[in-house]
Scaffold this motif. Structure first.
Motif, PDB file in Angstrom:
ATOM      1  N   GLY A   9       0.812  -1.198   0.000  1.00 19.17           N
ATOM      2  CA  GLY A   9       0.000   0.000   0.000  1.00 19.17           C
ATOM      3  C   GLY A   9       0.852   1.256   0.000  1.00 19.17           C
ATOM      4  O   GLY A   9       2.072   1.207   0.144  1.00 19.17           O
ATOM      5  N   TRP A  36      -9.835 -10.235  -2.118  1.00 20.63           N
ATOM      6  CA  TRP A  36      -9.368  -8.891  -1.768  1.00 20.63           C
ATOM      7  C   TRP A  36     -10.592  -8.030  -1.458  1.00 20.63           C
ATOM      8  O   TRP A  36     -11.579  -8.057  -2.209  1.00 20.63           O
ATOM      9  CB  TRP A  36      -8.585  -8.253  -2.909  1.00 20.63           C
ATOM     10  CG  TRP A  36      -7.169  -8.710  -3.021  1.00 20.63           C
ATOM     11  CD1 TRP A  36      -6.668  -9.623  -3.906  1.00 20.63           C
ATOM     12  CD2 TRP A  36      -6.057  -8.268  -2.224  1.00 20.63           C
ATOM     13  NE1 TRP A  36      -5.313  -9.777  -3.702  1.00 20.63           N
ATOM     14  CE2 TRP A  36      -4.909  -8.942  -2.686  1.00 20.63           C
ATOM     15  CE3 TRP A  36      -5.911  -7.358  -1.179  1.00 20.63           C
ATOM     16  CZ2 TRP A  36      -3.650  -8.750  -2.125  1.00 20.63           C
ATOM     17  CZ3 TRP A  36      -4.666  -7.170  -0.632  1.00 20.63           C
ATOM     18  CH2 TRP A  36      -3.545  -7.855  -1.091  1.00 20.63           C
ATOM     19  N   ARG A  38     -11.896  -4.066   0.496  1.00 18.91           N
ATOM     20  CA  ARG A  38     -11.459  -2.750   0.935  1.00 18.91           C
ATOM     21  C   ARG A  38     -12.510  -2.146   1.852  1.00 18.91           C
ATOM     22  O   ARG A  38     -13.693  -2.477   1.756  1.00 18.91           O
ATOM     23  CB  ARG A  38     -11.183  -1.838  -0.250  1.00 18.91           C
ATOM     24  CG  ARG A  38     -12.365  -1.489  -1.119  1.00 18.91           C
ATOM     25  CD  ARG A  38     -11.878  -0.734  -2.364  1.00 18.91           C
ATOM     26  NE  ARG A  38     -12.985  -0.331  -3.225  1.00 18.91           N
ATOM     27  CZ  ARG A  38     -12.802   0.208  -4.430  1.00 18.91           C
ATOM     28  NH1 ARG A  38     -11.562   0.422  -4.899  1.00 18.91           N
ATOM     29  NH2 ARG A  38     -13.842   0.565  -5.157  1.00 18.91           N
ATOM     30  N   ARG A  45     -17.038  -3.446   4.640  1.00 13.50           N
ATOM     31  CA  ARG A  45     -16.063  -4.070   3.745  1.00 13.50           C
ATOM     32  C   ARG A  45     -16.716  -4.384   2.404  1.00 13.50           C
ATOM     33  O   ARG A  45     -17.790  -4.974   2.358  1.00 13.50           O
ATOM     34  CB  ARG A  45     -15.512  -5.345   4.382  1.00 13.50           C
ATOM     35  CG  ARG A  45     -14.536  -5.040   5.484  1.00 13.50           C
ATOM     36  CD  ARG A  45     -13.949  -6.273   6.112  1.00 13.50           C
ATOM     37  NE  ARG A  45     -13.057  -5.881   7.191  1.00 13.50           N
ATOM     38  CZ  ARG A  45     -12.441  -6.723   8.010  1.00 13.50           C
ATOM     39  NH1 ARG A  45     -12.622  -8.035   7.854  1.00 13.50           N
ATOM     40  NH2 ARG A  45     -11.649  -6.281   8.951  1.00 13.50           N
ATOM     41  N   ASP A  90     -10.883   5.012  -4.793  1.00 14.69           N
ATOM     42  CA  ASP A  90     -10.249   3.737  -4.449  1.00 14.69           C
ATOM     43  C   ASP A  90      -9.547   3.810  -3.094  1.00 14.69           C
ATOM     44  O   ASP A  90      -9.063   2.789  -2.589  1.00 14.69           O
ATOM     45  CB  ASP A  90      -9.221   3.342  -5.511  1.00 14.69           C
ATOM     46  CG  ASP A  90      -9.837   3.027  -6.864  1.00 14.69           C
ATOM     47  OD1 ASP A  90      -9.251   3.422  -7.887  1.00 14.69           O
ATOM     48  OD2 ASP A  90     -10.910   2.378  -6.879  1.00 14.69           O
ATOM     49  N   ALA A  92      -8.790   3.478   0.548  1.00 13.73           N
ATOM     50  CA  ALA A  92      -9.354   2.588   1.565  1.00 13.73           C
ATOM     51  C   ALA A  92      -8.226   1.761   2.168  1.00 13.73           C
ATOM     52  O   ALA A  92      -7.098   1.761   1.659  1.00 13.73           O
ATOM     53  CB  ALA A  92     -10.402   1.654   0.945  1.00 13.73           C
ATOM     54  N   TYR A  94      -7.038  -1.901   2.327  1.00 15.59           N
ATOM     55  CA  TYR A  94      -7.245  -3.102   1.524  1.00 15.59           C
ATOM     56  C   TYR A  94      -6.826  -4.321   2.348  1.00 15.59           C
ATOM     57  O   TYR A  94      -5.734  -4.338   2.927  1.00 15.59           O
ATOM     58  CB  TYR A  94      -6.454  -3.019   0.228  1.00 15.59           C
ATOM     59  CG  TYR A  94      -7.111  -2.129  -0.790  1.00 15.59           C
ATOM     60  CD1 TYR A  94      -7.142  -0.749  -0.607  1.00 15.59           C
ATOM     61  CD2 TYR A  94      -7.727  -2.653  -1.924  1.00 15.59           C
ATOM     62  CE1 TYR A  94      -7.778   0.080  -1.521  1.00 15.59           C
ATOM     63  CE2 TYR A  94      -8.347  -1.836  -2.853  1.00 15.59           C
ATOM     64  CZ  TYR A  94      -8.377  -0.476  -2.640  1.00 15.59           C
ATOM     65  OH  TYR A  94      -9.002   0.348  -3.561  1.00 15.59           O
ATOM     66  N   GLY A 114      -4.477  -5.701   6.808  1.00 13.76           N
ATOM     67  CA  GLY A 114      -4.792  -4.631   5.886  1.00 13.76           C
ATOM     68  C   GLY A 114      -3.615  -3.730   5.578  1.00 13.76           C
ATOM     69  O   GLY A 114      -2.654  -3.638   6.350  1.00 13.76           O
ATOM     70  N   GLN A 116      -2.974   0.324   3.817  1.00 13.01           N
ATOM     71  CA  GLN A 116      -3.656   1.553   3.415  1.00 13.01           C
ATOM     72  C   GLN A 116      -3.274   1.954   1.992  1.00 13.01           C
ATOM     73  O   GLN A 116      -2.082   1.985   1.641  1.00 13.01           O
ATOM     74  CB  GLN A 116      -3.300   2.696   4.373  1.00 13.01           C
ATOM     75  CG  GLN A 116      -3.891   4.045   4.004  1.00 13.01           C
ATOM     76  CD  GLN A 116      -5.398   4.086   4.207  1.00 13.01           C
ATOM     77  OE1 GLN A 116      -5.921   3.612   5.214  1.00 13.01           O
ATOM     78  NE2 GLN A 116      -6.108   4.655   3.231  1.00 13.01           N
TER      79      GLN A 116
END
Length: 121
Positions: A9, A36, A38, A45, A90, A92, A94, A114, A116
């Motif tokens: 990320g 996957w 986010r 989610r 987009d 978020a 992930y 996760g 970022q």
């Protein structure tokens, strides 16, 4: 011990690209389904993509299809999400998850922590 660890990320400008990785351990990777997801602040989610290592099938949500590509490396036990043409929406956290059926988060029992992703000019 079952474990999933995301990485890759970061912050990019609109139109940029990132590749996320999900390193998986403690599973029979060859038959494993990995999703996957986010989660943006204040939202639930959302399923983004899915790959089944058993039959090689993949799926994508409508808002990422054509921009994101999921792939799997059975030697490295890692699933990737290549994200191109990124948009501010987009942005978020992930997450990857293992053992589910498709892109519905409720079908998964094992989750990573996760990573970022921030898309901003």
């Amino acid at each position: 011990e079952a474990q999933l660890v995301e990485s890759g990320g970061g912050s990019v400008q609109p139109g940029g690209s990132l590749r996320l990785s999900c390193e998986v351990s403690g599973f029979d990777f060859g038959d494993l389904a990995v999703g996957w997801f986010r989660q943006a602040p204040g939202e639930g989610r959302q399923g983004v993509s899915f790959v089944s290592n058993g039959d090689g099938s993949t799926s994508y949500s409508d808002d990422v299809r054509g921009r994101f590509t999921v792939s799997s490396d059975k030697v490295k036990h890692t699933v990737y999400l290549q994200m191109n043409s990124l948009k501010p929406e987009d942005t978020a956290v992930y997450l990857c998850a293992a053992g589910g059926l498709d892109t519905r988060p409720g079908t998964y029992d094992y989750w990573g922590q996760g990573t970022q992703v921030t898309v901003s000019s």
